[in-house]
Write an enzyme that holds these catalytic residues in place. Structure first.
Site, PDB file in Angstrom:
ATOM      1  N   ILE A 145      -5.221   2.285  15.321  1.00 41.55           N
ATOM      2  CA  ILE A 145      -5.652   1.353  16.365  1.00 41.55           C
ATOM      3  C   ILE A 145      -6.696   0.418  15.777  1.00 41.55           C
ATOM      4  O   ILE A 145      -7.647   0.859  15.125  1.00 41.55           O
ATOM      5  CB  ILE A 145      -6.246   2.110  17.567  1.00 41.55           C
ATOM      6  CG1 ILE A 145      -5.169   2.966  18.247  1.00 41.55           C
ATOM      7  CG2 ILE A 145      -6.854   1.131  18.580  1.00 41.55           C
ATOM      8  CD1 ILE A 145      -5.698   3.867  19.351  1.00 41.55           C
ATOM      9  N   GLY A 157      -3.961  -4.263  18.484  1.00 42.14           N
ATOM     10  CA  GLY A 157      -3.750  -3.061  19.273  1.00 42.14           C
ATOM     11  C   GLY A 157      -3.435  -1.837  18.446  1.00 42.14           C
ATOM     12  O   GLY A 157      -4.266  -1.385  17.664  1.00 42.14           O
ATOM     13  N   ALA A 159      -0.461   0.758  16.126  1.00 37.21           N
ATOM     14  CA  ALA A 159       0.754   0.895  15.327  1.00 37.21           C
ATOM     15  C   ALA A 159       1.123   2.371  15.309  1.00 37.21           C
ATOM     16  O   ALA A 159       0.340   3.196  14.827  1.00 37.21           O
ATOM     17  CB  ALA A 159       0.531   0.381  13.911  1.00 37.21           C
ATOM     18  N   CYS A 175      -6.560   2.512   6.437  1.00 37.32           N
ATOM     19  CA  CYS A 175      -7.710   2.500   7.345  1.00 37.32           C
ATOM     20  C   CYS A 175      -9.021   2.829   6.633  1.00 37.32           C
ATOM     21  O   CYS A 175     -10.024   3.184   7.277  1.00 37.32           O
ATOM     22  CB  CYS A 175      -7.493   3.464   8.514  1.00 37.32           C
ATOM     23  SG  CYS A 175      -5.968   3.125   9.426  1.00 37.32           S
TER      24      CYS A 175
END
Length: 230
Positions: A145, A157, A159, A175
């Site tokens: 997110i 938003g 995935a 990330c």
């Protein structure tokens, strides 16, 4: 009995390249800024292969970037590098957070709960991890997110890895989390899934749960600086 009014417009866009999806988000955000009565929207789609990263001075999660096999976009969301491609369900809610208590954290937790509930419907048990936005199965990450907020209107938003090739994640530090393993619904359940079918399930859930995010207060014509969530 009065019918429940659902003030959320959901669109399934199918396979869409990143630039076109980004332009559509920008267009909807502009409309909502001009007209606060414009419906909140949720775009559901798949992307052609692409890498993205938030606007951060720390680019270490790209591992240099020159080696990346697919295009790279720096965008106005929080978070480090990630990959999007076929087999991944992208969800871009374009919501007015003034209708949600102007609470970014509440919005992020709502997205996580929705994804966890979606996965439970397919027999997959997932959870949050403290201080790490997203959805996890044990030590494996199944959904990421990253959001951007302009004048309290969200974009970007989540995935959700549904199926397909996860090897492009090996080219980055997903990330920005070292030694993270990415997983998918297909890997966890041991069976095939259609992104379009999962998108349809998510649409039903979002329409049913949008009221959990709302507050009673109507939006006021206020302005807020750009914010980012991770």
């Amino acid at each position: 009995m009065n019918a429940v009014v659902v003030d959320l417009h959901v669109r399934w866009l199918g396979r869409t390249n990143f630039a076109n999806a980004l332009a559509l988000q920008e267009e909807i955000v502009a409309k909502k800024r001009e007209d606060p009565s414009h419906l909140d929207e949720l775009l559901l789609l798949e992307h052609e292969p692409v890498y993205t990263i938030g606007r951060t001075p720390d680019q270490s999660s790209l591992l240099g970037a020159a080696h990346l096999p697919h295009p790279l976009f720096a965008i106005n969301r929080g978070g480090q590098a990630t990959y999007h491609g076929p087999g991944q369900l992208m969800g871009y809610p374009i919501f007015d957070l003034r209708r949600c208590g102007q609470d970014l954290h509440k919005y992020l937790r709502w997205l996580e709960r929705l994804l966890i509930e979606l996965l439970a419907g397919y027999g997959i048990t997932a959870s949050r991890r403290k201080s790490l936005t997203g959805v996890w199965i044990g030590n494996c990450k199944i959904a990421s997110i990253g959001v951007g907020v302009r004048h309290w209107v969200t974009m970007h938003g989540f995935a959700l890895n549904v199926c397909g090739d996860l090897s492009p994640f090996d080219q980055i530090v997903p990330c920005g989390i070292n030694n993270v393993t990415m997983t998918s619904m297909e890997k966890e359940a041991g069976r095939a899934f259609s992104v379009a079918d999962v998108a349809a399930s998510f649409e039903k859930l979002a329409l049913d749960r949008i009221s959990h995010l709302r507050t009673a207060a109507e939006p006021e014509p206020i302005s807020a600086p750009q914010m980012q969530g991770t």
